[in-house]
Design a protein around this motif. Structure first.
Motif, short mmCIF file in Angstrom:
data_model
loop_
_atom_site.label_atom_id
_atom_site.label_comp_id
_atom_site.label_asym_id
_atom_site.label_seq_id
_atom_site.Cartn_x
_atom_site.Cartn_y
_atom_site.Cartn_z
N MET A 1 41.06 33.01 37.32
CA MET A 1 42.15 33.95 37.45
C MET A 1 41.91 35.11 36.48
O MET A 1 41.75 34.89 35.28
N MET A 2 41.89 36.30 37.00
CA MET A 2 41.68 37.46 36.15
C MET A 2 43.01 38.04 35.70
O MET A 2 44.01 37.96 36.39
N PHE A 3 42.97 38.61 34.52
CA PHE A 3 44.14 39.27 33.96
C PHE A 3 44.23 40.67 34.55
O PHE A 3 43.24 41.37 34.69
N GLY A 4 45.42 41.11 34.87
CA GLY A 4 45.63 42.47 35.33
C GLY A 4 45.16 42.72 36.74
O GLY A 4 45.04 41.82 37.56
N SER A 5 44.89 44.00 37.03
CA SER A 5 44.48 44.38 38.38
C SER A 5 43.27 45.31 38.30
O SER A 5 42.76 45.62 37.23
N LEU A 6 42.84 45.77 39.45
CA LEU A 6 41.70 46.66 39.54
C LEU A 6 42.00 48.01 38.87
O LEU A 6 41.09 48.74 38.48
N PHE B 1 37.70 37.19 30.85
CA PHE B 1 37.82 36.52 29.56
C PHE B 1 39.28 36.44 29.12
O PHE B 1 39.74 35.39 28.66
N ILE B 2 40.02 37.53 29.27
CA ILE B 2 41.44 37.52 28.89
C ILE B 2 42.21 36.55 29.78
O ILE B 2 43.09 35.83 29.32
N GLY B 3 41.90 36.51 31.07
CA GLY B 3 42.55 35.56 31.97
C GLY B 3 42.24 34.13 31.59
O GLY B 3 43.09 33.24 31.69
N TYR B 4 41.02 33.87 31.13
CA TYR B 4 40.64 32.53 30.69
C TYR B 4 41.39 32.15 29.42
O TYR B 4 41.84 31.01 29.27
N VAL B 5 41.53 33.08 28.50
CA VAL B 5 42.22 32.80 27.23
C VAL B 5 43.70 32.54 27.47
O VAL B 5 44.28 31.63 26.88
N PHE B 6 44.33 33.31 28.34
CA PHE B 6 45.77 33.17 28.57
C PHE B 6 46.12 32.21 29.69
O PHE B 6 47.27 32.10 30.07
N TYR B 7 45.14 31.48 30.23
CA TYR B 7 45.40 30.57 31.34
C TYR B 7 46.28 29.42 30.89
O TYR B 7 46.03 28.80 29.86
#
Length: 124
Positions: free
Chosen positions: A1-6, A56-62
């Motif tokens: 899961m990625m943080f934010g959008s395009l 990376f941010i999505g992984y940290v905040f998952y």
């Protein structure tokens, strides 16, 4: 899961283009086309690098969706060694009606105090 959008990727590309362009234009012998071309390459690198940063941010905040701890999983026969170590007071031996009967007058006094500002409602 990625943080934010395009949209974040486009902002990263724009910022990297702008920073490199301003840095490259300060050279008095800079030519326009090579400077713009190099800035576009840096913008593309910034655009792609933002995918890695967002991942990376999505992984940290998952946060996992499933419950990690369940009362069914824990053994019920384990008792704390001392009463001070017990974190929760079990209330399952009392019914809801018994619990409500104990605090009804206190709750009424607190509500009266909050609504009317009467100090005598607190006194017993």
């Amino acid at each position: 899961m990625m943080f934010g959008s395009l949209f974040y990727n486009f902002w990263a590309a724009l910022c990297s283009f702008t920073v490199y362009f301003i840095w490259a234009v300060q050279d008095p012998f800079a030519f326009p086309l090579p400077t713009i071309g190099a800035s576009l390459v840096v913008a593309l690198i910034g655009f792609i690098a933002m995918f890695l940063i967002r991942a990376f941010i999505g992984y940290v905040f998952y946060t996992p969706e499933h419950i990690a701890y369940s009362e069914v999983d824990s053994p019920s026969n384990v008792e704390p060694l001392h009463a001070e170590q017990q974190q929760f007071v079990p209330q399952n031996k009392r019914t809801t009606v018994e619990f409500e009967e104990d605090n009804t007058e206190e709750i009424a006094n607190v509500v009266r105090t909050m609504l009317h500002g009467q100090e005598e409602a607190i006194q017993k």
